[in-house]
Write a protein that holds these residues in place. Sequence first.
Motif, PDB file in Angstrom:
ATOM      1  N   GLU A 198       0.848  -1.189   0.000  1.00  0.00           N
ATOM      2  CA  GLU A 198       0.000   0.000   0.000  1.00  0.00           C
ATOM      3  C   GLU A 198       0.880   1.234   0.000  1.00  0.00           C
ATOM      4  OE1 GLU A 198      -3.594   0.339   0.525  1.00  0.00           O
ATOM      5  OE2 GLU A 198      -3.575  -1.721  -0.212  1.00  0.00           O
ATOM      6  N   ASN A 199       0.429   2.263  -0.690  1.00  0.00           N
ATOM      7  CA  ASN A 199       1.195   3.509  -0.714  1.00  0.00           C
ATOM      8  C   ASN A 199       1.407   4.047   0.707  1.00  0.00           C
ATOM      9  OD1 ASN A 199       2.504   5.702  -1.873  1.00  0.00           O
ATOM     10  ND2 ASN A 199       0.631   6.912  -1.943  1.00  0.00           N
ATOM     11  N   VAL A 200       2.636   4.493   0.970  1.00  0.00           N
ATOM     12  CA  VAL A 200       2.958   5.096   2.254  1.00  0.00           C
ATOM     13  C   VAL A 200       3.159   6.584   1.997  1.00  0.00           C
ATOM     14  CG1 VAL A 200       4.564   5.046   4.200  1.00  0.00           C
ATOM     15  CG2 VAL A 200       4.248   3.013   2.778  1.00  0.00           C
ATOM     16  N   GLU A 201       2.613   7.414   2.856  1.00  0.00           N
ATOM     17  CA  GLU A 201       2.815   8.843   2.619  1.00  0.00           C
ATOM     18  C   GLU A 201       4.170   9.287   3.139  1.00  0.00           C
ATOM     19  OE1 GLU A 201      -0.456  11.598   3.010  1.00  0.00           O
ATOM     20  OE2 GLU A 201      -1.850   9.917   2.890  1.00  0.00           O
ATOM     21  N   ARG A 202       4.688  10.316   2.510  1.00  0.00           N
ATOM     22  CA  ARG A 202       5.980  10.906   2.847  1.00  0.00           C
ATOM     23  C   ARG A 202       6.066  11.224   4.345  1.00  0.00           C
ATOM     24  NH1 ARG A 202       9.971  14.443   1.260  1.00  0.00           N
ATOM     25  NH2 ARG A 202      10.381  13.832  -0.869  1.00  0.00           N
ATOM     26  N   ALA A 203       7.201  10.847   4.990  1.00  0.00           N
ATOM     27  CA  ALA A 203       7.334  11.070   6.435  1.00  0.00           C
ATOM     28  C   ALA A 203       7.546  12.545   6.760  1.00  0.00           C
ATOM     29  CB  ALA A 203       8.482  10.234   6.988  1.00  0.00           C
ATOM     30  N   ARG A 204       8.483  13.151   6.091  1.00  0.00           N
ATOM     31  CA  ARG A 204       8.813  14.574   6.335  1.00  0.00           C
ATOM     32  C   ARG A 204       9.008  15.289   4.999  1.00  0.00           C
ATOM     33  NH1 ARG A 204      11.527  14.497  11.470  1.00  0.00           N
ATOM     34  NH2 ARG A 204      10.091  13.285  12.754  1.00  0.00           N
ATOM     35  N   GLY A 205       9.031  16.609   5.055  1.00  0.00           N
ATOM     36  CA  GLY A 205       9.344  17.390   3.859  1.00  0.00           C
ATOM     37  C   GLY A 205       8.258  17.319   2.797  1.00  0.00           C
ATOM     38  N   GLU A 206       8.609  17.767   1.604  1.00  0.00           N
ATOM     39  CA  GLU A 206       7.603  17.847   0.537  1.00  0.00           C
ATOM     40  C   GLU A 206       8.050  17.155  -0.728  1.00  0.00           C
ATOM     41  OE1 GLU A 206       6.457  21.907   0.001  1.00  0.00           O
ATOM     42  OE2 GLU A 206       5.061  21.742   1.682  1.00  0.00           O
ATOM     43  N   THR A 207       7.056  16.728  -1.518  1.00  0.00           N
ATOM     44  CA  THR A 207       7.396  16.070  -2.769  1.00  0.00           C
ATOM     45  C   THR A 207       8.084  17.061  -3.713  1.00  0.00           C
ATOM     46  OG1 THR A 207       6.540  14.935  -4.711  1.00  0.00           O
ATOM     47  CG2 THR A 207       5.051  16.482  -3.643  1.00  0.00           C
ATOM     48  N   LYS A 208       9.019  16.547  -4.523  1.00  0.00           N
ATOM     49  CA  LYS A 208       9.781  17.412  -5.420  1.00  0.00           C
ATOM     50  C   LYS A 208       9.133  17.461  -6.789  1.00  0.00           C
ATOM     51  CE  LYS A 208      12.673  17.648  -2.040  1.00  0.00           C
ATOM     52  NZ  LYS A 208      11.922  16.804  -1.138  1.00  0.00           N
ATOM     53  N   TRP A 209       8.010  16.773  -6.926  1.00  0.00           N
ATOM     54  CA  TRP A 209       7.386  16.671  -8.239  1.00  0.00           C
ATOM     55  C   TRP A 209       6.076  17.445  -8.256  1.00  0.00           C
ATOM     56  CZ3 TRP A 209       9.931  14.091 -12.066  1.00  0.00           C
ATOM     57  CH2 TRP A 209      10.986  13.278 -11.658  1.00  0.00           C
ATOM     58  N   ASN A 210       5.861  18.195  -9.318  1.00  0.00           N
ATOM     59  CA  ASN A 210       4.519  18.722  -9.526  1.00  0.00           C
ATOM     60  C   ASN A 210       3.985  18.112 -10.814  1.00  0.00           C
ATOM     61  OD1 ASN A 210       5.686  20.146 -11.659  1.00  0.00           O
ATOM     62  ND2 ASN A 210       6.151  21.874 -10.314  1.00  0.00           N
ATOM     63  N   PHE A 211       2.747  18.460 -11.126  1.00  0.00           N
ATOM     64  CA  PHE A 211       2.110  17.815 -12.264  1.00  0.00           C
ATOM     65  C   PHE A 211       2.906  18.031 -13.556  1.00  0.00           C
ATOM     66  CE2 PHE A 211      -0.843  17.507 -15.766  1.00  0.00           C
ATOM     67  CZ  PHE A 211      -1.405  16.275 -15.502  1.00  0.00           C
ATOM     68  N   TRP A 212       3.344  19.262 -13.754  1.00  0.00           N
ATOM     69  CA  TRP A 212       4.044  19.614 -14.981  1.00  0.00           C
ATOM     70  C   TRP A 212       5.345  18.825 -15.133  1.00  0.00           C
ATOM     71  CZ3 TRP A 212       3.015  21.102 -19.503  1.00  0.00           C
ATOM     72  CH2 TRP A 212       3.957  21.686 -20.336  1.00  0.00           C
ATOM     73  N   LYS A 213       6.130  18.759 -14.018  1.00  0.00           N
ATOM     74  CA  LYS A 213       7.388  17.999 -14.039  1.00  0.00           C
ATOM     75  C   LYS A 213       7.141  16.536 -14.383  1.00  0.00           C
ATOM     76  CE  LYS A 213      10.881  19.849 -10.909  1.00  0.00           C
ATOM     77  NZ  LYS A 213      11.428  19.615  -9.551  1.00  0.00           N
ATOM     78  N   LEU A 214       6.073  15.979 -13.793  1.00  0.00           N
ATOM     79  CA  LEU A 214       5.753  14.574 -14.059  1.00  0.00           C
ATOM     80  C   LEU A 214       5.345  14.382 -15.517  1.00  0.00           C
ATOM     81  CD1 LEU A 214       3.837  13.401 -10.879  1.00  0.00           C
ATOM     82  CD2 LEU A 214       5.936  12.440 -11.791  1.00  0.00           C
ATOM     83  N   PHE A 215       4.629  15.375 -16.038  1.00  0.00           N
ATOM     84  CA  PHE A 215       4.178  15.296 -17.429  1.00  0.00           C
ATOM     85  C   PHE A 215       5.388  15.243 -18.369  1.00  0.00           C
ATOM     86  CE2 PHE A 215       2.733  17.371 -21.386  1.00  0.00           C
ATOM     87  CZ  PHE A 215       1.788  16.427 -21.761  1.00  0.00           C
ATOM     88  N   ILE A 216       6.343  16.153 -18.133  1.00  0.00           N
ATOM     89  CA  ILE A 216       7.561  16.184 -18.958  1.00  0.00           C
ATOM     90  C   ILE A 216       8.320  14.852 -18.811  1.00  0.00           C
ATOM     91  CG2 ILE A 216       9.795  17.349 -19.277  1.00  0.00           C
ATOM     92  CD1 ILE A 216       7.603  19.171 -20.099  1.00  0.00           C
ATOM     93  N   TYR A 217       8.363  14.366 -17.567  1.00  0.00           N
ATOM     94  CA  TYR A 217       9.063  13.102 -17.284  1.00  0.00           C
ATOM     95  C   TYR A 217       8.415  11.952 -18.055  1.00  0.00           C
ATOM     96  CZ  TYR A 217      11.196   9.478 -14.305  1.00  0.00           C
ATOM     97  OH  TYR A 217      11.881   8.402 -13.830  1.00  0.00           O
ATOM     98  N   SER A 218       7.083  11.980 -18.136  1.00  0.00           N
ATOM     99  CA  SER A 218       6.395  10.902 -18.854  1.00  0.00           C
ATOM    100  C   SER A 218       6.725  10.984 -20.349  1.00  0.00           C
ATOM    101  CB  SER A 218       4.888  10.965 -18.618  1.00  0.00           C
ATOM    102  OG  SER A 218       4.329  12.062 -19.305  1.00  0.00           O
ATOM    103  N   LEU A 219       6.856  12.209 -20.877  1.00  0.00           N
ATOM    104  CA  LEU A 219       7.249  12.332 -22.292  1.00  0.00           C
ATOM    105  C   LEU A 219       8.664  11.782 -22.494  1.00  0.00           C
ATOM    106  CD1 LEU A 219       5.878  15.805 -23.437  1.00  0.00           C
ATOM    107  CD2 LEU A 219       4.857  13.555 -23.665  1.00  0.00           C
TER     108      LEU A 219
END
Length: 309
Positions: A198-219
């Motif tokens: 099951e997905n575990v949520e991040r313990a501390r800090g913030e994710t480094k990915w936003n939607f746009w970054k992920l979109f470019i990454y998928s391309l």
Amino acid sequence: MSLLSVIVPCYNEEESVALFFEELTKNDPFFRDKGLELEVIYIDDGSKDRTVDEVKKLREKDNRVHLVSFSRNFGKEAAMYAGLEHSKGDYVVMMDADLQDPPSLLPEMISYIEQGYDSVATRRVSRKGEPPVRSFFARMFYRLMKKISKTEIMDGARDYRLMTRQMVDAILSMQEYNRFTKGIFGWVGFNTKWLEYENVERARGETKWNFWKLFIYSLDGITAFSTMPLMIASVVGVLFCLLAFAMIVFIIVRKMVFGDPVAGWPSMVCIMLFLSGVQFFCTGILGQYLAKTYMEVKRRPIYLVKEEI
Ligand code: UDP
Ligand code: MG
């Protein structure tokens, strides 16, 4: 004694560095039982916070900690590659610093390696705690990849993976600049055991990915592991030629039989706009591949190290 290398890419993870090490070393008795020595390689991906200091502090307490610090932010892919290059272990595992890859899974993963698997990979079966729009597009991406790429890329696969030295060397032999590790893992093959959690949520800090970054990454992922879009451009071209031919025949016949004058420039404008749109889209696809080829041909280093301990 065998050596287990743990690779931890870190970008602005000052809060997670120590916490991660604490969680990981809860497995120490198990490692000792199995005759496994540990080396933990933190890859600082050009963090702007106190990540490097935190790692150095850990290093003073425990010399199993190592640090490779980049001259700037090169991205997680570069960090993972650097980790693999610097690892000396007979077994290597890649883990996120934010504890989203639970270290408590390690004993199970190691037991599968002992059974003869070359690699133990993990995938999350749920995406709870993630924005629904992101989950939707992630699913679409994996479904699309399944169709257009011969390389197996699992839905929900994480980069959390334990590998034998043999597989690590295979991955290191792929020195492409445009790296998409999820695809590279599949491409090199080897016997892989999949663990689900099951997905575990991040313990501390913030994710480094936003939607746009992920979109470019998928391309990046698509262009790195499929040439199908190039084919789409040709197929669309042929289809439109056939359509145009059929229409020409239709108009000529109509003129000869009914003597109709050809009317209507609005429809003409629509067709022209549509077709030039399609053309630009196809040129864009070509451009994407050309750009990737351009970067690849330059043979720039994947990362630059500023400091190494
Ligand atoms: N990370 C990195 N370089 C980057 C972005 C992220 O090394 O440019 C690391 C980050 O520190 C973390 C891991 O990659 O250890 C996963 O990042 P994150 O948790 O932000 O991604 P998510 O889990 O939200 O997909
Ligand atoms: Mg994370």
